[in-house]
Scaffold this motif. Structure first.
Motif, PDB file in Angstrom:
ATOM      1  N   ARG A   1      -3.021   3.123  -5.497  1.00 51.23           N
ATOM      2  CA  ARG A   1      -2.361   2.932  -3.828  1.00 51.23           C
ATOM      3  C   ARG A   1      -0.924   2.198  -3.122  1.00 51.23           C
ATOM      4  O   ARG A   1      -1.572   1.686  -2.834  1.00 51.23           O
ATOM      5  CB  ARG A   1      -3.588   3.063  -3.568  1.00 51.23           C
TER       6      ARG A   1
ATOM      7  N   GLU B   1       0.489   0.165  11.627  1.00 46.48           N
ATOM      8  CA  GLU B   1      -0.464   0.677  11.057  1.00 46.48           C
ATOM      9  C   GLU B   1      -0.884  -0.145  10.045  1.00 46.48           C
ATOM     10  O   GLU B   1      -1.715   0.204   9.341  1.00 46.48           O
ATOM     11  CB  GLU B   1       0.671   2.280  10.723  1.00 46.48           C
ATOM     12  N   ALA B   2       0.150  -0.968   9.283  1.00 48.69           N
ATOM     13  CA  ALA B   2       0.324  -1.676   8.526  1.00 48.69           C
ATOM     14  C   ALA B   2      -1.067  -2.607   8.563  1.00 48.69           C
ATOM     15  O   ALA B   2      -1.763  -3.658   7.773  1.00 48.69           O
ATOM     16  CB  ALA B   2       1.252  -2.174   7.474  1.00 48.69           C
TER      17      ALA B   2
ATOM     18  N   ASN C   1       4.274   5.043   3.252  1.00 46.36           N
ATOM     19  CA  ASN C   1       3.821   6.826   2.864  1.00 46.36           C
ATOM     20  C   ASN C   1       4.335   7.755   2.270  1.00 46.36           C
ATOM     21  O   ASN C   1       6.021   7.360   2.075  1.00 46.36           O
ATOM     22  CB  ASN C   1       3.623   7.712   4.259  1.00 46.36           C
TER      23      ASN C   1
ATOM     24  N   VAL D   1       0.916  -1.489   0.391  1.00 50.93           N
ATOM     25  CA  VAL D   1      -0.024  -0.090  -0.289  1.00 50.93           C
ATOM     26  C   VAL D   1       0.928   1.555   0.196  1.00 50.93           C
ATOM     27  O   VAL D   1       1.493   1.626   0.787  1.00 50.93           O
ATOM     28  CB  VAL D   1      -0.853  -0.234   1.024  1.00 50.93           C
TER      29      VAL D   1
ATOM     30  N   ARG E   1       2.369  -3.819   3.407  1.00 51.04           N
ATOM     31  CA  ARG E   1       3.552  -3.023   3.168  1.00 51.04           C
ATOM     32  C   ARG E   1       2.967  -1.878   3.138  1.00 51.04           C
ATOM     33  O   ARG E   1       2.165  -1.919   2.549  1.00 51.04           O
ATOM     34  CB  ARG E   1       4.747  -3.048   3.076  1.00 51.04           C
ATOM     35  N   LEU E   2       3.390  -0.924   4.338  1.00 49.83           N
ATOM     36  CA  LEU E   2       2.583  -0.338   4.181  1.00 49.83           C
ATOM     37  C   LEU E   2       3.724   1.244   3.780  1.00 49.83           C
ATOM     38  O   LEU E   2       4.385   1.496   4.764  1.00 49.83           O
ATOM     39  CB  LEU E   2       1.984   0.737   4.789  1.00 49.83           C
TER      40      LEU E   2
ATOM     41  N   LEU F   1      -4.914  -1.583   7.952  1.00 46.21           N
ATOM     42  CA  LEU F   1      -5.153  -2.283   7.063  1.00 46.21           C
ATOM     43  C   LEU F   1      -5.639  -3.300   6.581  1.00 46.21           C
ATOM     44  O   LEU F   1      -6.545  -3.672   5.651  1.00 46.21           O
ATOM     45  CB  LEU F   1      -4.140  -1.516   5.681  1.00 46.21           C
TER      46      LEU F   1
END
Length: 380
Positions: A46, A106-107, A91, A22, A88-89, A110
């Motif tokens: 995204r 945080e990941a 930013n 992501v 995996r997130l 999701l």
């Protein structure tokens, strides 16, 4: 395998079983890629779904504001190892123009939102997976951890900093450098005024340090000559990582646009192709090296390795030395057969001539240890 041609049940299975990347905030128009594929990010982009487990190479280049279509900045890349069902997130950091990994917690949040994210995630192109695996089969998780820069990102043009600030005239006078406020009298003087630069700490790819000397300490003149002709001793110092690093450096160059990767690839290949004793002792490893080279050379145009100034193809002369002993009767039969087929394939595809005497048949200039006189070698 294209998603449109994929069985719906299989697509659903891969969506939940594969890894998901992501990527939030990626600017529209950014050239984004994973492994051997790249696209231009649209307004709805995204990330990527259905990514198979294993090592992957993510790479991206930002579209320059005000530039013409297709004009992008330097490429940034990162190797990552993904597990099944991984999320995996990342930013986007607009100031540094890099993707920054978010904390694992945080990941994980999701995971329950994956279905809603589905329309914004591009599927991993499975029809190119075989191609990627052929270029990365030896690049494992521990290899990327050892070779990747401390900062985590591989930059095509890493940041450089002056070795010393020297912002004041007295600083430059102390180093016997010209003053900034005086007019340059020549190009040489202008170059002398430029500060010495070094790559920003932590951004260096941690390639294996190849030996400067091809022979052991306290080697006799005869041993120096022997080890300069057969580089088995030097290769033995880095041999355990050679196949993996040969792939890692090639990917850094071809997909990451890192010229340093090309230099490391060439130097490693030179060691491998000039280590006759080592090759005869490790036929399985050299069988793997041939397979690696076969797939790597399939990725480049036929004139890629020709120096535009000298018109000399370093790869032809280097491989010529390799074939001179791999295709000989003393080599393991299976390896010899594979080497002969590989030589025939290169001759047909690139029109390279391996029949002429290798350049190594010319007199060899041997660099003697410090303090030795050339006459010592002649009388030894």
């Amino acid at each position: 395998m294209c998603l449109s041609n994929m069985d719906p049940e299989l697509a659903r299975h891969l969506f939940f079983e594969g890894a998901t990347l992501v990527l939030l905030g990626v600017p529209e128009g950014t050239e984004f890629g994973i492994d051997c594929n790249s696209w231009e990010a649209g307004p709805r982009f995204r990330g990527v779904k259905m990514v198979p487990p294993g090592v992957h190479f993510i790479h991206y280049s930002v579209k320059r504001t005000g530039g013409s279509r297709g004009e992008t900045g330097p490429r940034t890349g990162v190797f990552m190892h993904l597990e099944q069902k991984d999320i995996r997130l990342f930013n986007w950091n607009p100031q540094d123009e890099v993707l920054v990994p978010a904390p694992e917690e945080e990941a994980e949040k999701l995971r329950l939102q994956l279905t809603s994210l589905d329309p914004f995630l591009g599927p991993y192109p499975f029809d190119s997976l075989r191609h990627w695996v052929s270029l990365s089969s030896h690049i494992k998780k521990e290899v990327t951890a050892r070779l990747q820069p401390v900062c985590g990102n591989i930059y095509a043009f890493p940041e450089v900093l002056p070795t010393e600030e020297m912002t004041h005239t007295e600083d430059r006078a102390r180093h016997n450098l010209p003053r900034y406020d005086l007019e340059c009298q020549s190009y040489k003087e202008g170059m002398a005024r430029l500060p010495l630069m070094k790559q920003k700490a932590g951004t260096e790819i941690r390639f294996s340090q190849l030996p400067d000397k091809m022979y052991p300490e306290n080697a006799s003149p005869a041993e120096v000559t022997l080890h300069s002709m057969d580089l088995s001793y030097a290769l033995g110092l880095v041999a355990l990582s050679s196949p993996a690093e040969l792939q890692f450096s090639f990917v850094c160059f071809v997909l990451g646009n890192v010229y340093e990767g090309f230099e490391q690839w060439k130097n490693l290949l030179n060691l491998l192709c000039r280590a006759e004793t080592f090759a005869l002792q490790h036929p399985d490893m050299y069988s793997e090296v041939i397979s690696i080279l076969y797939h790597q050379l399939a990725q480049v145009p036929t004139d890629f390795f020709i120096d535009i100034v000298s018109q000399d193809n370093f790869l032809t002369s280097t491989l010529q030395v390799l074939f001179s002993f791999l295709c000989s009767p003393s080599t393991d039969k299976t390896l010899r057969k594979k080497a002969v087929r590989f030589r025939a394939h290169l001759t047909k595809k690139f029109q390279w001539d391996f029949e002429e005497d290798p350049l190594d048949c010319a007199p060899i200039v041997v660099q003697l240890p410090e303090g030795w006189d050339a006459t010592e070698t002649e009388t030894s």
